[in-house]
Design a protein around this motif. Structure first.
Motif, PDB file in Angstrom:
ATOM      1  N   LYS A 186      58.434  23.451  68.471  1.00 22.10           N
ATOM      2  CA  LYS A 186      59.729  23.388  69.065  1.00 22.10           C
ATOM      3  C   LYS A 186      60.501  22.079  68.824  1.00 22.10           C
ATOM      4  O   LYS A 186      61.486  21.887  69.175  1.00 22.10           O
ATOM      5  N   LYS A 187      59.944  21.150  67.870  1.00 19.85           N
ATOM      6  CA  LYS A 187      60.845  20.023  67.713  1.00 19.85           C
ATOM      7  C   LYS A 187      61.684  20.458  66.324  1.00 19.85           C
ATOM      8  O   LYS A 187      61.309  21.207  65.540  1.00 19.85           O
ATOM      9  N   GLY A 188      63.030  19.943  66.617  1.00 14.49           N
ATOM     10  CA  GLY A 188      63.966  20.011  65.307  1.00 14.49           C
ATOM     11  C   GLY A 188      63.384  19.396  64.012  1.00 14.49           C
ATOM     12  O   GLY A 188      62.733  18.392  64.044  1.00 14.49           O
ATOM     13  N   VAL A 189      63.761  19.829  62.914  1.00 20.97           N
ATOM     14  CA  VAL A 189      63.306  19.122  61.682  1.00 20.97           C
ATOM     15  C   VAL A 189      63.800  17.681  61.702  1.00 20.97           C
ATOM     16  O   VAL A 189      62.954  16.616  61.217  1.00 20.97           O
ATOM     17  N   ASP A 190      65.059  17.291  62.240  1.00 22.56           N
ATOM     18  CA  ASP A 190      65.715  15.829  62.036  1.00 22.56           C
ATOM     19  C   ASP A 190      64.625  15.023  63.032  1.00 22.56           C
ATOM     20  O   ASP A 190      64.240  13.761  62.682  1.00 22.56           O
ATOM     21  N   ASP A 191      64.345  15.583  64.108  1.00 21.04           N
ATOM     22  CA  ASP A 191      63.535  14.890  65.078  1.00 21.04           C
ATOM     23  C   ASP A 191      62.345  14.469  64.703  1.00 21.04           C
ATOM     24  O   ASP A 191      61.591  13.504  64.890  1.00 21.04           O
ATOM     25  N   LEU A 192      61.601  15.659  63.943  1.00 27.72           N
ATOM     26  CA  LEU A 192      60.298  15.636  63.578  1.00 27.72           C
ATOM     27  C   LEU A 192      60.305  14.388  62.409  1.00 27.72           C
ATOM     28  O   LEU A 192      59.395  13.601  62.394  1.00 27.72           O
ATOM     29  N   ILE A 193      61.088  14.538  61.405  1.00 33.13           N
ATOM     30  CA  ILE A 193      61.220  13.601  60.373  1.00 33.13           C
ATOM     31  C   ILE A 193      61.419  12.036  61.082  1.00 33.13           C
ATOM     32  O   ILE A 193      60.614  11.147  60.597  1.00 33.13           O
ATOM     33  N   GLU A 194      62.272  11.735  61.868  1.00 32.87           N
ATOM     34  CA  GLU A 194      62.393  10.460  62.374  1.00 32.87           C
ATOM     35  C   GLU A 194      60.995  10.040  63.148  1.00 32.87           C
ATOM     36  O   GLU A 194      60.727   8.838  62.995  1.00 32.87           O
ATOM     37  N   ALA A 195      60.534  10.684  63.865  1.00 35.45           N
ATOM     38  CA  ALA A 195      59.223  10.658  64.450  1.00 35.45           C
ATOM     39  C   ALA A 195      58.163   9.996  63.515  1.00 35.45           C
ATOM     40  O   ALA A 195      57.491   9.224  63.508  1.00 35.45           O
ATOM     41  N   VAL A 196      58.174  11.054  62.390  1.00 39.83           N
ATOM     42  CA  VAL A 196      57.081  10.502  61.094  1.00 39.83           C
ATOM     43  C   VAL A 196      57.398   9.199  60.601  1.00 39.83           C
ATOM     44  O   VAL A 196      56.625   8.409  60.322  1.00 39.83           O
ATOM     45  N   LYS A 197      58.776   9.161  60.247  1.00 38.72           N
ATOM     46  CA  LYS A 197      59.001   7.620  60.003  1.00 38.72           C
ATOM     47  C   LYS A 197      58.680   6.664  60.842  1.00 38.72           C
ATOM     48  O   LYS A 197      58.218   5.539  60.337  1.00 38.72           O
ATOM     49  N   LEU A 198      59.004   6.692  62.000  1.00 40.22           N
ATOM     50  CA  LEU A 198      58.457   5.816  62.995  1.00 40.22           C
ATOM     51  C   LEU A 198      57.364   5.339  63.058  1.00 40.22           C
ATOM     52  O   LEU A 198      56.489   4.320  63.004  1.00 40.22           O
ATOM     53  N   MET A 199      56.092   6.362  62.825  1.00 43.47           N
ATOM     54  CA  MET A 199      54.770   6.243  62.994  1.00 43.47           C
ATOM     55  C   MET A 199      54.172   5.633  61.699  1.00 43.47           C
ATOM     56  O   MET A 199      53.356   4.682  61.495  1.00 43.47           O
ATOM     57  N   LEU A 200      54.944   6.032  60.485  1.00 44.83           N
ATOM     58  CA  LEU A 200      54.629   5.330  59.313  1.00 44.83           C
ATOM     59  C   LEU A 200      55.079   3.948  59.392  1.00 44.83           C
ATOM     60  O   LEU A 200      54.169   3.064  58.769  1.00 44.83           O
ATOM     61  N   GLU A 201      56.103   3.613  59.816  1.00 45.78           N
ATOM     62  CA  GLU A 201      56.508   2.131  60.101  1.00 45.78           C
ATOM     63  C   GLU A 201      55.531   1.356  60.666  1.00 45.78           C
ATOM     64  O   GLU A 201      55.002   0.181  60.254  1.00 45.78           O
ATOM     65  N   LYS A 202      55.053   1.827  61.884  1.00 48.83           N
ATOM     66  CA  LYS A 202      54.267   1.091  62.781  1.00 48.83           C
ATOM     67  C   LYS A 202      52.841   1.392  62.386  1.00 48.83           C
ATOM     68  O   LYS A 202      52.082   0.238  62.688  1.00 48.83           O
TER      69      LYS A 202
END
Lengths: 231, 231, 231, 231, 231, 231, 231, 231
Positions: free
Chosen positions: A26-42
């Motif tokens: 149920k996550k939108g593609v944009d929100d999903l990508i944003e979340a992955v980016k944040l995780m990769l960063e941290k």
């Protein structure tokens, strides 16, 4: 808190032995990508579960500079920075977990568990389609488990969910039961299998939420951490 | 319609292959005795299920001139006129039914089934405490069934209700599954066992109401009537 | 275990009197075809239930060299090798089963039962739309059953599921009740019909899962095997 | 508001066609007597439902100067002042209601309905133990209803609750269905019967709460008021 | 039994006071048209409920030689032969029914009831959006009912389903309550409204299945037949 | 942690605005007395809910040197040291809460709320037996609330739980709804009332657990603290 | 199979790492003693759970020649032959398990777990009444766990069952969650706590049946066996 | 009553402190626009909840002459006449409400609450993704609340719904809990979170329907009106 409201908890794996993962449903593609980016960063890597085809393609496009591992049947993928992937590739798999599934329709959940276990550094041995309708099919996995050093057995089953009971009566490892939403009529999307597993006649079976292959693997991982803490 | 509102249907056994029985639970002792009397008058014999100790004693007092068979564990009894008992004693048991029970707490329901089956002229072979927690305990009953001429197998189980699934995968007779209200927590007074049995992976399992040992035996009897109709 | 994780159990029919069937719902077309191929290889024939139109077309394309029987209303089909089909065509139908359905919406489930019964070598007599709203419509099927040599009656009903109770009070054959997911509001996708059937006032009714026409026919087949074992 | 917190609504019968009644279950004897006194004061008569033996005795002791009508099987009683009883005795019963019950265990609820109907000035014709297990037992009540001037039929049934469906297909009067908490296992204290009745295939059945014989009679009374408003 | 398995029961309206109707939901267009044709042949008119737009268009195309009445909001239509329509047009509406709905989302169900009532020859007075959130909105309909000769009040409500309780406390006509599947969260598709209505504090409320506007009107019609039988 | 495993949290009222209370149900008399002693020691006073008669007598015997306030209908009591009681007696009740109950059977829960509110220093105005069956009975409490400075209205109701909806449409104070386990059949021990209240058409109703009069009063108290924080 | 139908499975502990125990609830005293005797004969010791006072006294009388350990709060006892008790007394507790309980009412279940764990040779550290209402009370147990070598944490909670989620976010050991039947209203005898625990936001929580302290300890024991297999 | 059956209740906000809003789910675009027009006419402004994208675009097209505020994540919008918007812009926000959400998937419901609160003239402070899996993330919001003058805290959570319990143990403001339909398996579309919140160990939590962010804000607003009534 990020712009989309996420607070990453990068310390959780160290503190609590549980990885953070991104639940894609149920996550939108944009929100999903944003979340992955944040995780990769941290954290340098991100695990994403319950992906549909469109979401997976989007990840592959967006993170083509990164290393991606995926399992389409299990609807799960991991994105790594180069450095994190190198570390991951050089890990030693000291823990083994065995995964059994009752029917062929239970395989996607079993694969989610298998992928997660490997992502967490465990080795996995699978036996699929060994449900109780043909009890002789259990001989091979039972013999394997008895002779193995596996730390835990994940048993995935839908319908009447009888497999964990039978297995728990035959082997001495912790049995982590995963009910699946397979079945129709009184299967109630996995609820009957869940209750059935909680009622397992031989004790020593613990249960996770319906279809939660990810959670079963994380639980196995907490056992693994304990068993090998001083090794 | 009698004074207490009962209309006996003495023709039911002949017409529909099902005996009328008196369900004693929550019945007052006077109403129960009245009902037994009406049955004896019309049919010469009466089957009473779900008796408590007080009711059973009352029957024994009231009908001491009659022949009474009883099974206290199964909370069931039958009252016969002398003539009906003679007929009953001279019956030939051509039909055999095998009754399995999973745990020791399931035995009362299994005994209700066994008593009813014998009341209907079948012979009964019992294997109790053969639940899936120790699957090796099933070897003996399975071997017996395969070599027997049993027409049906009644499988009684509470908790996760897994036994009928396993048995149905091993023998070729009709499996009549009886869920019991044994268990606690998510056993829901037998509901989980019931649903589990309805979801049995191998088909060929049919189910009756929770704790309905009586109904399972009656169903077996309808098979018996068909199998021996011209013999 | 095949590449897609299936372990065919070709001995099940002989050992346990139950055919293996492929449940098509939610299966991808490729997995479905793979499963059918494995079955044909091991058993010479394959039964597929809960087919949608797309899946059925795919089967017809893929197996056009084989013999296919199908029932679109019942969403069921069987694929045979030439040799297996010859055997099937020459079978003698010694067992008869009668199938009743309450409303017109219950017909697909009744047809699944009918097709399965014929696939297993039984002959089938159908009476549809004979629900309790017009009780006079039951006269014809009841007369037929009483005069027939039918071994079992499969009664298919949704909504309030009252038909099996009424029929069980009128005929002496084993009644296999199939609740259907027909109805709205408190029909709860067949759950009310299921419970209603389990509570049937006349005993001698056994029940299978909601919409499980296939399972009802398999159960009837286990009765058939017993009744004709020495004939 | 009285000392015990009751506000009698003496105008309700005239305004809304529904009598106030006192529901005795779980009420202490003192509160019960207090409530009856208040009703007698305001309305001259009081109807009390769900009485246990102790409560009934207490009422008889307390109100021995008053006229008491009671039905022990239906656990219901009415207390009248002399004047109110005289009026009651001289009423003309122009409305007739027919009450059917499926099994003998349903009789207490049927009697609650019958007593209430008579308390409200209707005449009552009863047919008990006419459940669907022996459909021929329905012939007599159906013939009676067709030839009668009964305004409504109250059908009381537990277990699978099939009787209202069958009756609604045979007669043209409003069918008021009362599910009872009779049965075990999946009877769920009357819930299956309730749902079954709501799903009645022939329309024209309306349902009241489980075991609510009182409510069924009140509903019949509202029909009666309308039918005879100008007579 | 027709080719598609339907047995029309043309005598039901006369015998049991209930019209047969065709429930269109999930029916294929071909089966629907076939069913309407059979009804027209036997009864001269056909009522079709739960139509979607595609089905309605198909009916209008297929039966353009016939007279069609429809209500799109209520998803209901009636097809008449010329002769039957003439009869219908000349009917005298002696019975009046009042229909109340709580919220605007309940209107489709209220319209199904209204259309059915008119199809059965009753006249209808509607008050919509008079839910308990603004109790003053009830003044107008209550005054109307009290002064009218309406035989019954149909009260349609979703969400907490409180309207029938309040109305039953204010007017003396039979209250037929129709719960609707309006609401979210704990509305459970109308189940909470259904239970709420069955628990109505003032007795004299009877309930039909969720969203069953058709059934409510048929029930009102059975009252109408009785009230006017000799007129 | 005391010997019996209790850890008193004496700071909770100051920190979180919620008093600790002792829930007596199912507690042994010894454990209950021990708990009260610990509370008195740490806080100078102890509130005990859900007392049965035996427990209440035991408290009165054990703490006869202390000051005890009690409400038997509400099954609730408070024990104070002399010093704490003096403080309590000298409190100023600046906050008012109004408590409504639908039926007489709901009064015990309403009394639990009233006692708790007074224990927390609020003044209470009660209106009992003002359910929706006679909507005119609401006029007095509504007028009172509109003219009062009451900070919140606690509405207690079982059965169909309609009262909070109606009240919320009439007054502008926060409505705290308390469902009670009053009712039978589909009342499900208060579940229907709970769901009904959550679905209240006018927004502005918040709900606490079934029979939780205590919790409703505590919630009202948190509003009170805010409203009077600087006064 | 013994006379009372029991088949002891003395090899289960060795084969499957799970002890057999006798579930005393609803067992007659005679059957219970018989079962204990059979266990003592085959295994030298017997664990009995869910004892009421009468049953415990009977055991103490009957087995006064044997060594009995008991925990009355946990309703659990163990009977040993002298030889078995000596072995038990000389065991080395290499495994530690920590047990947390949320409220004081959860203590009986926690004690059942603690007793079982010790019976199986583990050492136990307990922290009771550390529920989430006062989150600061968790500091001590969390610090303890982090610094300990505990292999698993058993978390016992009723009501909203939130404690396992919070603990799982703070420590890295396997969390075995035990829901209890503590609570009222929507606690549903532990079902809400069970579901809550299965939904735990941090993964790594596995759950056993409601009130199943015994099963949680057995599960911990299977972890223990693995962790120390070569030590 | 308008043509589409709506009766606007423009006085509700003044009379009962609750705004009327239009619930857009399942409404056709034409009906939605009609409803907004009626609201604008009577009240000068209209709040619309549960908008999908198509509905929102339609509103923006239709009411482009008006002032529209919207929140796409919260699926909510408000339409104002110029005059009403001016008033709205000049309001003074004396009340503050704090909104917490447990996970990122709960944000849409939190945003619905935030938008509604602002529409009603309150100021809002948000803390998102502060669920119990990482309890340290709660420090910041708890410190904020303690030091703020916020009148109420709205806590939005799905899954196990544990956040309100923890927060209620830490701060002294009224806690309005909003369960969300976030989660899978035993989350049951928010039902587990709802029950969990109702069972909150610290009292002082009141709950609204699943996903009802709007209702939570309205409830907070009723507190606000009281707290500032004389200011």
């Amino acid at each position: 808190m990020s712009d989309i409201g996420i607070r990453i908890d990068p310390d959780r794996l160290r503190r609590a032995g549980k990885p953070e993962a991104i639940f894609a449903e149920k996550k939108g593609v944009d929100d999903l990508i944003e979340a992955v980016k944040l995780m990769l960063e941290k954290c340098g890597r991100a695990l994403v579960t319950r992906l549909n085809e469109e979401q997976l393609s989007a990840l592959e496009r967006e993170f083509k500079e990164f290393k991606i591992l995926k399992n389409e049947r299990g609807r799960i993928a991991a994105v790594f920075t180069r450095k994190a992937f190198e570390e991951f590739s050089n890990r030693k798999c000291r823990c083994e977990v065995v995964i059994l599934s009752a029917g062929t329709s239970d395989i996607p959940v079993a694969e989610e568990a298998a992928f997660t276990a490997e992502y967490l550094g465990m080795s996995v041995k699978k036996f699929y389609d060994v449900g109780v309708a043909g009890i002789h099919r259990l001989e091979e996995p039972v013999r394997y488990i008895r002779n193995s050093r596996a730390l835990a057995v994940i048993v995935v089953a839908g319908m009447e969910g009888a497999l964990p009971s039978v297995v728990a009566g035959l082997v001495d490892r912790p049995i982590i039961a995963v009910p699946t939403s397979v079945g129709y009529g009184v299967a109630f999307n996995g609820l009957t299998a869940l209750f059935s597993m909680l009622l397992s006649c031989p004790s020593g079976v613990a249960v996770v939420n319906i279809d939660n292959g990810f959670g079963a693997a994380v639980f196995a991982y907490t056992i693994c951490r304990i068993a090998f803490r001083d090794a």
